[in-house]
Design an enzyme around this catalytic site. Structure first.
Site, PDB file in Angstrom:
ATOM      1  N   SER A 186      33.793  39.526  37.486  1.00  0.00           N
ATOM      2  CA  SER A 186      34.286  38.190  37.791  1.00  0.00           C
ATOM      3  C   SER A 186      34.756  38.102  39.239  1.00  0.00           C
ATOM      4  CB  SER A 186      35.384  37.801  36.805  1.00  0.00           C
ATOM      5  OG  SER A 186      35.727  36.453  36.938  1.00  0.00           O
ATOM      6  N   ASP A 198      32.821  31.368  42.196  1.00  0.00           N
ATOM      7  CA  ASP A 198      33.149  32.789  42.305  1.00  0.00           C
ATOM      8  C   ASP A 198      31.889  33.638  42.096  1.00  0.00           C
ATOM      9  OD1 ASP A 198      32.847  32.492  39.550  1.00  0.00           O
ATOM     10  OD2 ASP A 198      34.595  33.699  39.047  1.00  0.00           O
ATOM     11  N   ASP A 223      30.425  35.523  39.842  1.00  0.00           N
ATOM     12  CA  ASP A 223      29.557  35.357  38.681  1.00  0.00           C
ATOM     13  C   ASP A 223      29.373  33.891  38.304  1.00  0.00           C
ATOM     14  OD1 ASP A 223      32.132  35.061  37.777  1.00  0.00           O
ATOM     15  OD2 ASP A 223      31.899  36.284  35.984  1.00  0.00           O
ATOM     16  N   ASP A 256      31.242  31.356  37.308  1.00  0.00           N
ATOM     17  CA  ASP A 256      31.803  30.676  36.142  1.00  0.00           C
ATOM     18  C   ASP A 256      33.075  29.909  36.493  1.00  0.00           C
ATOM     19  OD1 ASP A 256      33.520  32.837  36.409  1.00  0.00           O
ATOM     20  OD2 ASP A 256      33.332  33.531  34.349  1.00  0.00           O
TER      21      ASP A 256
END
Length: 569
Positions: free
Chosen positions: A141, A298, A300, A302
């Site tokens: 993340s 960000d 990834d 999400d």
């Protein structure tokens, strides 16, 4: 014991870069101990840890062991299981995705692997679109560059449930990290068809689904706007820009230093749009180009953060709570206007997110369902609605930590669809002679100013977690009747799952999983939530405070802090 395992790794490891690290620490007992005293823990979010050699590091061996455990679990539950895999821009993400595919293929499990990095929502979508039994997303993340991770999804495209994760963990714990791992040659598995690259058809279906979430499909032709975008060196660049271009938003300027995938994240130590430092280059560029909006996703893809102009023409960052409130208002009133608002519409949000969203939703006839922190609980709520034939009731899900979802074909945070919806909202407000900032001020004028803030109290040392446990037990043994100058009118304990009305004494059951969370409802519509971290020695306090204006809300916060600081000392 840890030294014996270290020596075993020296004899078993084949990768030069891992051997170099192991040899470098040969005479450093503390560094060896740190890497081998324990193993990375597999939980509901999968694995997450620092990159490096050892059982307590993210590397090809810990990933392969976790995947073998997952394979054993899937084979015990399914006849011919399949798994979808994606990965982001982090260091070794592509390598870990490939290793996972090789282990699954060696176990006879069919693999759908994205040929290039793709974000979390596209993994969730592919898991559902390919009717896979699980999904794997290689990402950490928005953690610093030294981390990577491995998130596992269920067949519904939602992060794996605790029950299933426990079963995977049990399988992992049976395995030797070297002797018990099956692995097949990647190219052979690809040519044999056991591994296949995720089709362009699945990718196109995702883009079409995102575009279907639009409500005002001609808004960018009516109200052209200029955007500055940053993928923060992550996986969002191509999907976000593809969707926006197809929607008609083409005047997009990308922050050049943050455009290309780069797991070192050279421009910011924390590639997280919640943090101002990560947005700094974007803020410079949006100001220099006098653009309408800055949007950043960000690594990834999400989570999404934005900045817009205030009434003085200065660019200001809008918080995750504020974006969630704005989207709640915009989606509900637009769908009402267009006649597409479903019967008994539902907003689903984490209970630590702003209670102003509940008030805004109610004003539009939208029910709010509050769930535990973690977007999987929003995904699980969608699944429950789906099982009752009511998934169309879902109009929005969000968390205060910058995660949003519109539509139900993805079951996790989706910064691609969120970017599209935020852009549509911004263009529409410009078209009608207002702005995102001004609409937010209008909401405050109507409902009162809400201050939403999170304070963290850290408890260091070996005794930190014990002290946290004593504090939480103390809050249960001696309930707070007053916090600052404000009377507690109701409380919720998510450990016992009891909501107690302190005025009437009435108690009700809370229909959610158990969690170590205390919620206090105070006079004046104020709310305080106390939640200890499960992984770090800290207790977080979430405030949702209602004042006449910002200064009044700040005064309420100072008042309440007198109690909270004494309780959490």
């Amino acid at each position: 014991m840890y030294m014996k395992e270290y020596e075993r790794w020296l004899g078993e490891v084949k990768e030069d870069y891992l051997l170099a690290e192991l040899n470098e620490i040969k005479s450093d007992d503390e560094r060896i101990k740190d890497r081998f005293i324990r193993s990375l823990e597999f939980g509901t979010a999968g694995l997450r840890g620092v990159l490096g050699a050892g059982t307590y590091r993210m590397n090809v061996y810990t990933v392969a062991k976790a995947t073998q455990g997952l394979a054993n679990y899937l084979l015990s539950e399914n006849d011919k299981p399949s798994v979808a895999i994606s990965y982001d821009s982090r260091i070794r993400s592509d390598e870990f995705a490939k290793i996972a595919a090789q282990v699954l293929a060696a176990n006879g499990i069919h693999v759908y692997l994205y040929a290039q990095l793709m974000p979390v929502p596209m993994l969730s979508f592919a898991t559902r679109a390919t009717k896979s039994d699980a999904g794997i997303m290689v990402t950490a993340s928005h953690n610093p560059a030294k981390y990577n991770g491995y998130k596992v999804y269920g067949p519904d495209g939602c992060q794996m449930t605790s029950e299933s994760a426990d079963k995977v963990l049990a399988e992992i714990n049976k395995l030797d990290i070297f002797a018990d791992i099956k692995k097949v040659d990647f190219d052979k598995a690809l040519s044999d068809g056991v591994i296949e690259y995720t089709s362009d058809e699945v990718i196109e279906k995702y883009y079409s689904w995102v575009l279907d979430q639009r409500m005002r499909k001609d808004i960018f032709s009516k109200s052209p706007m200029k955007m500055v975008y940053s993928p923060l060196n992550g996986a969002g660049n191509i999907p976000v820009r593809t969707v926006l271009a197809r929607a008609g938003l083409t005047d997009i300027s990308v922050v050049p230093e943050q455009e290309k995938p780069d797991g070192n994240f050279p421009t910011c130590p924390y590639p997280n749009p919640e943090i101002k430092e990560a947005m700094a280059l974007g803020l410079e560029k949006v100001k220099a180009e006098n653009a309408d909006i800055l949007i950043a996703t960000d690594p990834d893809c999400d989570r999404v953060g934005i900045a817009v102009k205030d009434d003085k023409g200065e660019y200001v960052l809008i918080t995750g709570n504020q974006v969630g409130i704005l989207l709640t208002d915009y989606i509900a009133k637009t769908r009402k206007e267009l006649g597409t608002l479903p019967k008994n519409p539902v907003l689903v949000k984490s209970l630590v997110s702003s209670s102003l969203a509940d008030a805004v939703a109610a004003s539009h006839g939208v029910e709010t369902i509050n769930v535990l922190t973690g977007f999987k609980y929003i995904g699980e709520t969608i699944k429950k609605l789906e099982e009752k034939g009511e998934k169309d009731r879902f109009i929005l899900g969000f968390e205060e930590s910058y995660g949003y979802l519109v539509g139900t074909e993805v079951r996790d945070k989706d910064a691609v669809v969120a970017t599209l919806m935020i852009s549509e909202m911004a263009a529409y407000y410009t078209y009608t002679g207002t702005s995102i900032y001004n609409v937010l001020q209008d909401i405050y004028a109507k409902f009162g100013y809400y201050l939403n803030k999170v304070d963290s109290y850290e408890f260091e040392g070996l005794s930190g977690m014990d002290k946290m446990a004593r504090i939480m037990q103390g809050l249960r043994d001696k309930p707070l009747d007053v916090i600052g100058s404000y009377k507690v009118v109701a409380r919720e304990d998510y450990k016992t799952l009891v909501h107690r009305d302190e005025i009437t004494g009435e108690e009700k059951h809370i229909d959610l999983p158990n969690a170590n969370i205390m919620v206090y409802f105070l006079d004046g519509g104020n709310q305080v939530i106390v939640r200890p971290s499960g992984t770090e020695p800290k207790i977080k306090v979430y405030y949702s405070l209602k004042g006449k204006d910002a200064a009044d809300a700040a005064r309420i916060k100072d008042d309440i802090d007198t109690t909270m600081k004494s309780v959490l000392r």
